[in-house]
Design a protein around this motif. Structure first.
Motif, PDB file in Angstrom:
ATOM      1  N   LYS A 161     109.025 110.943  85.073  1.00 52.32           N
ATOM      2  CA  LYS A 161     109.557 109.726  85.679  1.00 52.32           C
ATOM      3  C   LYS A 161     110.801 110.050  86.506  1.00 52.32           C
ATOM      4  O   LYS A 161     111.679 110.794  86.091  1.00 52.32           O
ATOM      5  CB  LYS A 161     109.926 108.725  84.585  1.00 52.32           C
ATOM      6  N   ARG A 162     110.853 109.491  87.706  1.00 57.02           N
ATOM      7  CA  ARG A 162     112.022 109.724  88.560  1.00 57.02           C
ATOM      8  C   ARG A 162     113.258 109.045  87.977  1.00 57.02           C
ATOM      9  O   ARG A 162     113.182 107.945  87.443  1.00 57.02           O
ATOM     10  CB  ARG A 162     111.770 109.194  89.972  1.00 57.02           C
ATOM     11  N   MET A 163     114.390 109.730  88.112  1.00 59.07           N
ATOM     12  CA  MET A 163     115.647 109.188  87.609  1.00 59.07           C
ATOM     13  C   MET A 163     116.726 109.347  88.666  1.00 59.07           C
ATOM     14  O   MET A 163     116.923 110.434  89.207  1.00 59.07           O
ATOM     15  CB  MET A 163     116.065 109.910  86.324  1.00 59.07           C
ATOM     16  N   GLN A 164     117.414 108.282  88.967  1.00 57.10           N
ATOM     17  CA  GLN A 164     118.498 108.320  89.940  1.00 57.10           C
ATOM     18  C   GLN A 164     119.742 108.968  89.333  1.00 57.10           C
ATOM     19  O   GLN A 164     120.021 108.802  88.137  1.00 57.10           O
ATOM     20  CB  GLN A 164     118.833 106.908  90.419  1.00 57.10           C
ATOM     21  N   ILE A 165     120.498 109.675  90.156  1.00 53.95           N
ATOM     22  CA  ILE A 165     121.683 110.363  89.662  1.00 53.95           C
ATOM     23  C   ILE A 165     122.712 109.395  89.082  1.00 53.95           C
ATOM     24  O   ILE A 165     123.467 109.737  88.178  1.00 53.95           O
ATOM     25  CB  ILE A 165     122.332 111.229  90.775  1.00 53.95           C
ATOM     26  N   TYR A 184     118.412 116.810  81.775  1.00 53.14           N
ATOM     27  CA  TYR A 184     117.606 115.710  81.245  1.00 53.14           C
ATOM     28  C   TYR A 184     116.423 115.294  82.120  1.00 53.14           C
ATOM     29  O   TYR A 184     115.602 114.481  81.700  1.00 53.14           O
ATOM     30  CB  TYR A 184     118.484 114.497  80.943  1.00 53.14           C
ATOM     31  N   THR A 185     116.321 115.853  83.319  1.00 53.03           N
ATOM     32  CA  THR A 185     115.156 115.564  84.150  1.00 53.03           C
ATOM     33  C   THR A 185     115.020 116.602  85.252  1.00 53.03           C
ATOM     34  O   THR A 185     116.003 117.197  85.689  1.00 53.03           O
ATOM     35  CB  THR A 185     115.244 114.169  84.796  1.00 53.03           C
ATOM     36  N   SER A 186     113.770 116.813  85.663  1.00 50.65           N
ATOM     37  CA  SER A 186     113.516 117.660  86.833  1.00 50.65           C
ATOM     38  C   SER A 186     113.101 116.792  88.018  1.00 50.65           C
ATOM     39  O   SER A 186     112.734 117.313  89.072  1.00 50.65           O
ATOM     40  CB  SER A 186     112.410 118.679  86.520  1.00 50.65           C
ATOM     41  N   LYS A 187     113.153 115.496  87.818  1.00 53.25           N
ATOM     42  CA  LYS A 187     112.763 114.536  88.868  1.00 53.25           C
ATOM     43  C   LYS A 187     113.960 113.676  89.272  1.00 53.25           C
ATOM     44  O   LYS A 187     113.825 112.487  89.553  1.00 53.25           O
ATOM     45  CB  LYS A 187     111.615 113.646  88.379  1.00 53.25           C
ATOM     46  N   GLY A 188     115.116 114.298  89.307  1.00 56.52           N
ATOM     47  CA  GLY A 188     116.313 113.567  89.700  1.00 56.52           C
ATOM     48  C   GLY A 188     116.312 113.251  91.181  1.00 56.52           C
ATOM     49  O   GLY A 188     115.864 114.056  92.003  1.00 56.52           O
ATOM     50  N   ARG A 189     116.806 112.068  91.503  1.00 55.50           N
ATOM     51  CA  ARG A 189     116.806 111.625  92.902  1.00 55.50           C
ATOM     52  C   ARG A 189     118.182 111.097  93.295  1.00 55.50           C
ATOM     53  O   ARG A 189     118.948 110.594  92.476  1.00 55.50           O
ATOM     54  CB  ARG A 189     115.774 110.498  93.105  1.00 55.50           C
ATOM     55  N   GLY A 200     112.377 116.453  97.530  1.00 53.34           N
ATOM     56  CA  GLY A 200     113.611 115.686  97.376  1.00 53.34           C
ATOM     57  C   GLY A 200     114.081 115.556  95.944  1.00 53.34           C
ATOM     58  O   GLY A 200     115.100 114.906  95.682  1.00 53.34           O
ATOM     59  N   ASN A 201     113.353 116.182  95.011  1.00 56.42           N
ATOM     60  CA  ASN A 201     113.727 116.110  93.591  1.00 56.42           C
ATOM     61  C   ASN A 201     114.748 117.184  93.221  1.00 56.42           C
ATOM     62  O   ASN A 201     114.762 118.266  93.805  1.00 56.42           O
ATOM     63  CB  ASN A 201     112.490 116.291  92.708  1.00 56.42           C
TER      64      ASN A 201
END
Length: 291
Positions: A161-165, A184-189, A200-201
């Motif tokens: 799941k994408r997560m905003q900084i 905590y995520t590899s899908k940070g945006r 862009g992740n």
């Protein structure tokens, strides 16, 4: 608590100015590749972090299966760091151990590898830490055998799941071993795409405190001799040659080439961009002095 990203050439070209504006408070940069050459974006990334006053550290994704290999790899990492502008280098050297080649080894062997890497890094005067994943830590790391007290642990509790900084992670999901940092995520945006790679992740991390150096009395080797810099240039000339001459420094091309090499600029040709980088370091008093 600070928000950090960790990046490599896989992230492509990163707009560090935008990253900082959107809330990035630091970075851990990949320094070498499996072939032991520098990560293709390392020079660009550390220079941009310095320019934008973003604190940074480095990591080495390790493929070492022996203590000897771990030592030689980390000597190389330290050799690189010794010769570059570390104006905003604050977060130390991280030993990334998570590959399947080490997973096939015993816990005692893995501990031996980590301890060997730590011995080198700390003997060279740098702070050392270990990065790994939560499950890898639980399955392959015996903390009774590992000397390191700085741990950066990955746990992606929301999967892909994408997560905003700007969004803080759920602290209840934090790995217990993550005393320094949690990835905590590899899908940070970011609010807008600020890089040309990885769709862009970014890997996003929470840094709880800066990694701590071992007590001096525990180090087995003396800290390497302090780097000497040229005097700060306070003039207004835009010419590197003129600036060097004003400080009574040999401005010949051969000497400039030696200086460039010491300051992380390879294949010096005397180009405008290369000279500008050297001049900027000289103005900051951060131009490493050649012997």
């Amino acid at each position: 608590m600070r928000k950090l990203v960790d990046v490599s050439s896989y992230n492509g070209v990163v707009s560090w100015e935008k990253a900082k504006a959107y809330g990035c408070q630091g970075a851990i940069l990949k320094i070498i590749r499996k072939d032991l050459n520098r990560d293709k974006k390392f020079n660009e990334n550390y220079a941009a972090c310095n320019e934008n006053e973003i604190a940074w550290g480095v990591y080495n994704y390790s493929y070492a299966t022996t203590a000897t290999k771990a030592k030689s790899d980390m000597e190389l990492v330290c050799d690189i760091l010794d010769k570059i502008d570390k104006t905003h280098f604050e977060y130390g050297v991280w030993f990334d151990i998570e590959d399947k080649v080490q997973a096939a080894l015993s816990k005692a062997k893995i501990a031996e590898i980590i301890n060997a890497a730590q011995e080198v890094v700390e003997s060279r005067g740098y702070v050392f830490g270990v990065y790994t994943g939560k499950s890898y830590y639980e399955e392959h790391i015996d903390r009774k055998l590992v000397k390191c007290n700085n741990w950066w642990i990955a746990r992606y509790y929301q999967g892909d799941k994408r997560m905003q900084i700007a969004t803080n992670p759920d602290e209840e999901k934090k790995p217990a071993a993550a005393n320094i940092a949690w990835q905590y995520t590899s899908k940070g945006r970011f609010p807008k795409i600020i890089s040309s790679g990885n769709s862009g992740n970014f890997d996003l991390n929470v840094l709880y405190k800066e990694p701590v150096a071992k007590k001096v009395e525990e180090n087995k080797k003396p800290v390497k001799k302090k780097i000497v810099y040229y005097p700060k240039y306070k003039g207004k000339s835009k010419s590197l040659v003129d600036a060097l001459k004003s400080l009574s420094i040999n401005s010949s091309k051969n000497n400039r080439k030696k200086i460039a090499n010491l300051n992380g600029i390879k294949n010096y040709k005397g180009s405008a961009s290369q000279n500008t980088k050297l001049l900027n370091l000289l103005k900051k008093g951060k131009l490493i002095k050649s012997k």
